[in-house]
Design a protein around this motif. Structure first.
Motif: not given
Length: 740
Positions: A532-560
């Motif tokens: 909730g902080l006024r954290s434009e300096s790092w918040r957008s980096k964190a959000d973009n990084l997390l959607i990228t990591i989640a997408t890349e980790s799952c795009k080849e299929g789920w581990v099962s």
């Protein structure tokens, strides 16, 4: 054929218990005729006793005959065990079995039988600790069984005096084992018994405190035993101040440990740190006017030595003494004590800031072989220092606030130095602990460092799995702006530039998957606590990084799936844990308070829907939970009244909405955190901020002063009066419509 009186109803039938005991005595428990050929048979006997509660002997049942049969069978059971223990002609293995089973009997028998018999049982087992002729494993079993007896005896307040008397009889035999016997198994049994006495009847050791302390520390300083035994010795040393139970005893023990550790570090770090470190440590630990003791527990604080084996032994002692400090900080204590926080933090900093490099002024004092030796031992030393820092945070809690800036500086500095996976995991854990214990106040200062370090550790996923990034994956990362259209960039360089991956190419080496999981956990905690902080300096980096990591980790299929995972060199369980950590951090990013609508809500929902389709995995369970948690962002339970225009002003603002007003309002409020705010990915624009400020400044002028006509602009006056109850978004939209 069995008679009606011997038929068993079911496995819960009380009549079954005495029959099972007699069967064990007949077939499994050894005696003069029955051999004891397999130690595994003992575990089966114990499991049967504990599972069916064969020794519990209820005092009240519907059938008194059953009580008598059960009591008679337990009597036979105990008679057999005492016979095995007392018979001098028994083989050591049968005696060992009898002692072990008597210890189980102390735990499982009912209270009445225990209180009647514990003194006799204690005497039988004590003889095997005092006897020189018994085998070592019989002594170990006797220590464990007496420990069980003392632990249960402590649960009866009415026999506390008798418990103290029995525990006092054990001290001298245990000290003899600690000082004379060199077998690790016997020492471990003696330490376990000693810890049980301290936990159950601490006053028993008050008269023997110094002798017990000397015996334990001499074993720690020897450095001849396994790490497991050394840790148990350190644990026992940390419990010793409880024997006196006052503040001075605890502080004295802590000062002794810190002085000795600092003295050893001065010898080992010669040439690798500033020469004033020892003086600083003494100044913090020894009050002004006092002279530091030349030795503690028979060990010299400073000793000139170049013997590598002696240094290795002292390094082991340092690690165990720091572990003892950890136990003292986290274990409960009868009274409140004043912890020397500044001295502990100075010791931690002293260890962590030494990385084996030679300062220019002291390089000639350290030869290459000594430098190599120190560098080989530093990872273990750093690990224990980080454990000590974790214990300081856990044990001090509210008292840590005056030292928060010191800890933040230390963590940020060590993040830059640390490269080993095991150590980085510990630093991430410390960061999470700080965020959870001290909240948003610490998040302000740690946020940027956590994001930068996480980018450093998670970047290899992007380099290894996303070099073939295409337009589809690029769209997933792209924030959703309503008023602006952006072209789809296809290069990895542009992707890195937007996410903020400020990592040198030379550092893009493979990172352990456990480090990635730790980094994602730290980001999740940061977004939960400080999103909730006024954290434009790092918040957008964190959000973009997390959607990228989640997408890349799952795009080849789920581990099962049987398909190839995104990290083929890692185990299936590790990859599943990484996927789960990435999805958890992504959910925290979406739910974290923000001044704008979550920019990656749509692709995240798609990921969670795909993950929910998997069956019987932790990922599918979490994805189902995530969709439930995100439902409030998609379908708000209650729309704010401020966004429904009043009848008097509906016509003036109606032109700003599409023809289907109902759909437009619902769409505008899909996120309760962003009502009335421009969804530009950066919060309210500067013009909106100025507009709102000017509206506040002119609100009083809009109200008509007393005595003037109030009917000139009724709709405008009504809006001003109602606007006090409305949301910020309603203020802005009304003001803009009026200006038009």
């Amino acid at each position: 054929m069995a008679t009606s009186g011997t038929v068993i109803k079911d496995m819960y039938d009380v009549g079954l218990k005495p029959r099972m005991i007699r069967t064990l005595l007949k077939e499994d428990v050894p005696d003069d005729k029955i051999p004891f050929d397999s130690p595994s048979k003992l575990s089966r006997i114990i499991s049967c006793i504990q599972s069916h509660k064969l020794l519990s002997e209820p005092s009240i049942t519907d059938n008194n005959k059953q009580i008598e049969r059960w009591k008679s069978s337990v009597d036979d059971w105990i008679t057999r065990l005492l016979s095995l223990i007392s018979n001098t002609t028994s083989t050591p293995d049968k005696c060992w079995a009898g002692v072990c089973l008597l210890g189980v009997t102390c735990q499982e028998c009912n209270a009445d039988r225990f209180l009647r018999s514990y003194a006799a049982w204690f005497d039988k087992m004590l003889t095997h600790i005092q006897s020189r002729g018994d085998s070592q494993f019989v002594k170990v079993a006797a220590c464990a069984s007496i420990s069980d007896l003392i632990t249960r005896l402590a649960g009866f307040p009415n026999v506390k005096k008798e418990g103290v008397s029995l525990a006092g009889k054990v001290i001298q035999p245990v000290l003899k084992l600690l000082n004379e016997d060199s077998s690790e198994a016997v020492l471990e049994g003696a330490i376990h018994l000693l810890c049980s006495i301290i936990a159950s009847f601490p006053n028993t050791l008050q008269r023997h405190h110094e002798s017990v302390e000397a015996a334990i520390t001499s074993r720690i300083f020897s450095g001849k035993f396994s790490v497991n035994l050394m840790k148990k010795l350190a644990h026992c040393l940390a419990l010793l101040p409880r024997s006196k139970g006052d503040e001075d005893s605890w502080i004295s023990a802590m000062r002794k440990v810190l002085l000795l550790v600092n003295g050893y570090l001065t010898e080992i770090f010669t040439g690798l740190e500033e020469e004033t470190k020892w003086d600083e440590a003494v100044r913090l630990l020894v009050p002004p006017g006092e002279v530091p003791p030349p030795s503690l527990w028979g060990q010299k604080l400073l000793e000139d030595t170049s013997d590598k084996e002696r240094k290795r032994s002292k390094l082991c002692s340092i690690s165990m003494l720091m572990l003892s400090c950890c136990e003292m900080l986290t274990n409960s204590y009868p009274v409140q004590v004043s912890v020397p926080v500044r001295s502990l933090l100075a010791l931690i900093e002293r260890v962590l800031m030494v990385d084996g490099s030679l300062p220019p002024t002291t390089s000639s004092l350290v030869i290459l072989a000594e430098q190599e030796f120190i560098c080989s031992e530093l990872p273990v030393l750093h690990s224990y220092a980080l454990e000590l820092l974790t214990s300081v945070i856990k044990g001090i809690r509210s008292q840590l606030l005056p030292h928060a800036a010191y800890i933040v500086r230390l963590v940020k500095e060590y993040f830059k130095r640390c490269e080993l996976p095991e150590l980085r995991i510990k630093v991430y854990s410390i960061t999470k602990l700080l965020l959870m214990s001290m909240g948003i106040g610490i998040a302000i200062y740690l946020a940027q460092e956590v994001v930068n370090s996480s980018i450093h550790d998670l970047n290899p996923i992007l380099d290894g799995a996303s070099l073939h990034a295409n337009a589809k994956s690029e769209i997933l990362v792209q924030p959703f702006h309503r008023k602006r259209k952006h072209g789809v960039a296809g290069s990895l360089e542009q992707l890195h530039e937007r996410i903020g991956l400020e990592v040198e190419t030379s550092k893009n080496c493979p990172t352990a998957i456990s480090v990635k999981i730790a980094a994602l956990g730290a980001l999740e905690t940061l977004l939960t606590v400080g999103g909730g902080l006024r954290s434009e300096s790092w918040r957008s980096k964190a959000d973009n990084l997390l959607i990228t990591i989640a997408t890349e980790s799952c795009k080849e299929g789920w581990v099962s799936d049987e398909r190839k995972t995104f990290l083929p060199n890692e185990s299936t369980q590790a990859c599943s844990d990484l996927q789960l950590a990435a999805l958890r951090a992504l959910l925290a990013s979406l739910l974290s308070p923000s001044r704008v609508r979550p920019p990656h809500l749509a692709p995240a929902l798609e990921l969670f829907r795909e993950g929910r389709q998997e069956i019987g995995t932790k990922v599918s369970e979490f994805c189902a939970y995530a969709l439930l948690a995100l439902d409030v962002l998609i379908h708000p339970r209650a729309l704010p009244l401020a966004d429904f225009p009043s009848a008097s002003s509906f016509n003036e603002v109606n032109h700003r909405f599409p023809e289907n007003n109902t759909y437009s309002v619902a769409q505008k409020h899909s996120n309760p955190f962003s009502s009335g705010m421009q969804d530009t990915g950066r919060g309210l624009s500067d013009s909106d901020d100025d507009l709102y400020k000017s509206w506040l400044d002119s609100s009083k002028e809009t109200e008509a002063p007393a005595g003037k006509n109030m009917t000139e602009k009724p709709s405008e006056t009504l809006r001003v009066q109602q606007g006090r109850k409305y949301s910020l978004g309603w203020f802005i939209r009304c003001k803009k419509s009026l200006e038009k």
